[in-house]
Design an enzyme around this catalytic site. Structure first.
Site, PDB file in Angstrom:
ATOM      1  N   GLU A  30       0.875  -1.182   0.000  1.00 60.40           N
ATOM      2  CA  GLU A  30       0.000   0.000   0.000  1.00 60.40           C
ATOM      3  C   GLU A  30       0.905   1.223   0.000  1.00 60.40           C
ATOM      4  O   GLU A  30       1.689   1.399   0.926  1.00 60.40           O
ATOM      5  CB  GLU A  30      -0.892   0.005   1.254  1.00 60.40           C
ATOM      6  CG  GLU A  30      -1.758  -1.233   1.407  1.00 60.40           C
ATOM      7  CD  GLU A  30      -2.821  -1.352   0.336  1.00 60.40           C
ATOM      8  OE1 GLU A  30      -3.003  -0.401  -0.442  1.00 60.40           O
ATOM      9  OE2 GLU A  30      -3.462  -2.411   0.261  1.00 60.40           O
ATOM     10  N   CYS A  44      -2.277   9.331   4.351  1.00 60.80           N
ATOM     11  CA  CYS A  44      -2.100   8.906   2.958  1.00 60.80           C
ATOM     12  C   CYS A  44      -3.309   9.326   2.126  1.00 60.80           C
ATOM     13  O   CYS A  44      -3.210   9.541   0.926  1.00 60.80           O
ATOM     14  CB  CYS A  44      -1.911   7.407   2.892  1.00 60.80           C
ATOM     15  SG  CYS A  44      -3.053   6.558   3.965  1.00 60.80           S
TER      16      CYS A  44
HETATM   17  N1  LIG Z   1      -1.725   3.482   0.894  1.00 63.47           N
HETATM   18  C1  LIG Z   1      -1.868   3.485   2.192  1.00 63.47           C
HETATM   19  O1  LIG Z   1      -2.776   2.856   2.741  1.00 63.47           O
HETATM   20  C2  LIG Z   1      -0.905   4.267   3.039  1.00 63.47           C
HETATM   21  C3  LIG Z   1      -1.160   4.407   4.407  1.00 63.47           C
HETATM   22  C4  LIG Z   1      -0.255   5.128   5.203  1.00 63.47           C
HETATM   23  C5  LIG Z   1       0.868   5.690   4.632  1.00 63.47           C
HETATM   24  N2  LIG Z   1       1.073   5.559   3.297  1.00 63.47           N
HETATM   25  C6  LIG Z   1       2.240   6.170   2.677  1.00 63.47           C
HETATM   26  O2  LIG Z   1       3.367   6.032   3.544  1.00 63.47           O
HETATM   27  C7  LIG Z   1       4.272   7.095   3.369  1.00 63.47           C
HETATM   28  C8  LIG Z   1       4.653   7.677   4.716  1.00 63.47           C
HETATM   29  O3  LIG Z   1       5.191   6.687   5.532  1.00 63.47           O
HETATM   30  P1  LIG Z   1       6.764   6.466   5.754  1.00 63.47           P
HETATM   31  O4  LIG Z   1       7.468   7.776   5.647  1.00 63.47           O
HETATM   32  O5  LIG Z   1       6.922   5.687   7.019  1.00 63.47           O
HETATM   33  O6  LIG Z   1       7.128   5.557   4.508  1.00 63.47           O
HETATM   34  P2  LIG Z   1       8.506   4.828   4.151  1.00 63.47           P
HETATM   35  O7  LIG Z   1       8.295   4.142   2.860  1.00 63.47           O
HETATM   36  O8  LIG Z   1       9.640   5.765   4.263  1.00 63.47           O
HETATM   37  O9  LIG Z   1       8.714   3.752   5.328  1.00 63.47           O
HETATM   38  C9  LIG Z   1       7.777   2.728   5.568  1.00 63.47           C
HETATM   39  C10 LIG Z   1       8.486   1.564   6.237  1.00 63.47           C
HETATM   40  O10 LIG Z   1       9.387   0.957   5.316  1.00 63.47           O
HETATM   41  C11 LIG Z   1      10.662   0.799   5.941  1.00 63.47           C
HETATM   42  N3  LIG Z   1      11.685   0.789   4.884  1.00 63.47           N
HETATM   43  C12 LIG Z   1      12.418   1.835   4.409  1.00 63.47           C
HETATM   44  N4  LIG Z   1      13.222   1.411   3.416  1.00 63.47           N
HETATM   45  C13 LIG Z   1      13.005   0.090   3.254  1.00 63.47           C
HETATM   46  C14 LIG Z   1      13.521  -0.908   2.380  1.00 63.47           C
HETATM   47  N5  LIG Z   1      14.438  -0.617   1.450  1.00 63.47           N
HETATM   48  N6  LIG Z   1      13.044  -2.165   2.473  1.00 63.47           N
HETATM   49  C15 LIG Z   1      12.097  -2.478   3.386  1.00 63.47           C
HETATM   50  N7  LIG Z   1      11.580  -1.581   4.253  1.00 63.47           N
HETATM   51  C16 LIG Z   1      12.025  -0.316   4.188  1.00 63.47           C
HETATM   52  C17 LIG Z   1      10.732   1.953   6.901  1.00 63.47           C
HETATM   53  O11 LIG Z   1      11.733   1.749   7.868  1.00 63.47           O
HETATM   54  C18 LIG Z   1       9.312   1.958   7.456  1.00 63.47           C
HETATM   55  O12 LIG Z   1       9.165   0.968   8.439  1.00 63.47           O
HETATM   56  C19 LIG Z   1       3.549   8.075   2.453  1.00 63.47           C
HETATM   57  O13 LIG Z   1       4.027   7.902   1.157  1.00 63.47           O
HETATM   58  C20 LIG Z   1       2.086   7.651   2.555  1.00 63.47           C
HETATM   59  O14 LIG Z   1       1.300   7.984   1.430  1.00 63.47           O
HETATM   60  C21 LIG Z   1       0.223   4.853   2.488  1.00 63.47           C
END
Ligand SMILES: NC(=O)c1ccc[n+]([C@@H]2O[C@H](COP(=O)([O-])OP(=O)(O)OC[C@H]3O[C@@H](n4cnc5c(N)ncnc54)[C@H](O)[C@@H]3O)[C@@H](O)[C@H]2O)c1
Length: 516
Positions: A282, A316
């Site tokens: 997501e 989001c």
């Molecule tokens: N579509 C949805 O339902 C939904 C819901 C909430 C947030 N979001 C999205 O999330 C984002 C904000 O959240 P964020 O800043 O925590 O996102 P992010 O992608 O920076 O991090 C999300 C998670 O992924 C981990 N991560 C980072 N790099 C990784 C890698 N290479 N491999 C595996 N895991 C890794 C992070 O440590 C964290 O736990 C926004 O883009 C928002 O739109 C989407």
């Protein structure tokens, strides 16, 4: 038993507000919290890292164990053991454990909301809503798993018995963002566990404490320690889980860049990996609200402002763009500008706050970088607090089509308005975006509502209301296109991603058993 959403607190009542402030006072006296790495119940980690209050960056909310890649490997190994025990339990037994965990969260709801106020600068209504959503996920998936366990009805013919049942996949890696610090990790973990998988949770580095509280509740309710590990840490730990050939399902919610990277990495099937990984991803959005010429602007202005600036635009589902019919554009812009100027920007623990700080310095710099690309039409005129990652809520308009402000996810309090000649042009704009998470439409014409509904590809479209605040069971949530490849959290299809279907066809004639 039918599902009902957990009622939110009535914050307009003074005693309720006081109880939250008491909970905050008690929490403050306990800070910083200690959040250990938990691998099959054993503490792990190599050093620590801190989560801090976005409204007071010098103040430490949690000191978390910093999980390493070898902790990730150990957690997967524990999960393999835990899977044997957990998957052998009946669906009803597992559901009871999840519902007991929901009861624990319910009991601790004030403290858990207070934790989000501090760790993620979530204002009270959103923090309370997040805790309710976490409870809802546990209750909803618990019920759904029992239903799923009954299998599906198939066509039967004489002499043959066909059954279709669902089996858990194995080990699920859950990788969560910080913006719904309890609800999102809870939803993905609860789904994995409800379906009979073991889970390894890697929460966002900005919000380890909420995830720690979740895992504590699940363990106390009876999830075996091997079946649920907690790996606070950074992206490299998530990446190690994604690579691990013993992981069967990856449930990720976060940015598009990371989600796409996970999809690429998980497609590898190294020698010895006897399965293809299932990925629920997501991702981000660029959510647009269409305002038609006949829309009721009294309704549009507060709903759009809340959708764009509530929680500083860090949901989001938040509104990032408005596509307004040119006939209504000047009036709408004038009214939106007035509303943005008086937005109350302040610390999350004030009940009057409408726009809190953003999560971290990097986010503040990102929002300011985008804001600098356009002349502001309006900015909130309240002075920003001296301390904290505050960005002034900003309204911009009439940017060129190729402006990054119009095409990239900013994830902060910046709203861009574009004039369109008609609603179909607005649909074309939305159709041209790679994202398709949420969207909105304000129109009083039923035919327009029908046409837009048929045309826009977003996962969740809201008509004549704000575009945030999806409720479990009522608005199953998730994006399409590059915003996601899952099948809607909090909806009837979600658990299917955590199981594999197995069909058995038995020749009953051969054994002489009559088919009923
Ligand atoms: N579509 C949805 O339902 C939904 C819901 C909430 C947030 N979001 C999205 O999330 C984002 C904000 O959240 P964020 O800043 O925590 O996102 P992010 O992608 O920076 O991090 C999300 C998670 O992924 C981990 N991560 C980072 N790099 C990784 C890698 N290479 N491999 C595996 N895991 C890794 C992070 O440590 C964290 O736990 C926004 O883009 C928002 O739109 C989407």
């Amino acid at each position: 038993m039918s599902f009902r959403n957990e009622p939110v607190l009535e914050l307009r009542r003074a005693p309720v507000r006081e109880s939250l402030l008491d909970a905050l006072g008690t929490l403050d006296a306990r800070l910083p919290m200690d959040v250990p790495v938990l691998v099959g119940g054993e503490a792990g980690g190599d050093g620590t890292f801190e989560s801090t209050d976005p409204g007071a960056p010098g103040s430490v909310v949690a000191v978390a164990g910093r999980a390493t890649e070898s902790d990730a490997a150990a957690a997967v190994e524990a999960a393999q053991r835990g899977f044997r025990d957990w998957s052998a339990r009946s669906a009803a037994e597992r559901a009871k454990v999840l519902r007991d965990a929901a009861a624990i969260l319910r009991e601790r709801r004030l403290e858990l909301a207070a934790l989000q106020v501090r760790e993620c600068a979530k204002p009270w209504p959103e923090a309370d809503g997040d805790v309710c959503e976490a409870i809802d996920f546990l209750e909803y998936y618990a019920r759904d798993a029992i239903e799923l366990d009954a299998g599906r009805a198939l066509v039967q013919v004489p002499g043959e018995r066909n059954t279709m049942r669902y089996a858990p996949r194995g080990v699920a890696a859950v990788i969560a963002p910080w913006n719904f610090p309890l609800a999102i990790p809870c939803g993905m973990t609860a789904a994995a566990l409800a379906a009979g998988n073991a889970a390894v949770l890697k929460p966002a580095e900005q919000s380890p404490a909420s995830a720690g509280a979740l895992v504590e509740a699940l363990h106390s309710a009876g999830v075996p320690r091997d079946a649920l590990s907690l790996l606070p840490g950074y992206g490299e730990v998530g990446a190690a889980l994604v690579r691990d050939p013993r992981v069967h399902v990856i449930a990720f919610t976060g940015s598009s860049a990371v989600g796409l990277e996970i999809l690429r990495a998980s497609a590898e099937t190294p020698e010895g990996q006897g399965h293809v990984k299932r990925v629920v991803s997501e991702m981000g959005g660029k959510n647009c609200v269409i305002v038609d010429a006949d829309a009721d602007l009294d309704e549009v202005v507060p709903e759009v402002v809340y959708s764009a600036f509530g929680y500083a635009g860090q949901k989001c589902s938040a509104a990032a763009r408005v596509l307004v019919h040119e006939a209504a554009a000047d009036t709408l812009l004038e009214r939106l500008a007035g509303a943005v100027r008086v937005l109350d920007v302040g610390q999350a623990d004030r009940f009057a706050t409408e726009v809190p700080p953003v999560i971290e310095q990097e986010a503040k710099e990102r929002v300011e970088r985008y804001a600098a690309m356009a002349a502001p039409l309006a900015r909130s005129e309240r002075p920003l607090p001296d301390e904290g990652w505050f960005c002034a809520p900003t309204l911009v308009a009439d940017l060129p089509d190729d402006s990054p402000v119009l095409n990239e996810e900013i994830f902060g309090p910046l709203l861009a308005v574009t004039r369109v000649r008609h609603v179909d042009e607005a649909c074309d704009v939305i159709d041209a975006l790679p994202f398709a998470l949420t969207g909105g439409l304000f129109s009083r014409t039923p035919a327009t509502v029908e046409r837009v509904t048929a045309r826009v590809p977003v996962g969740n479209l809201y008509v004549n209301r704000g575009i945030t605040g999806a409720m479990v069971g009522r608005q199953p949530f998730g994006g399409n296109r590059r915003s996601g490849i899952g099948s809607k959290a909090g909806g009837p299809d979600y658990l299917l991603q955590f199981v594999e279907p197995r069909v058995v066809t038995e020749n009953t004639m051969r054994h002489g058993i009559p088919v009923e």
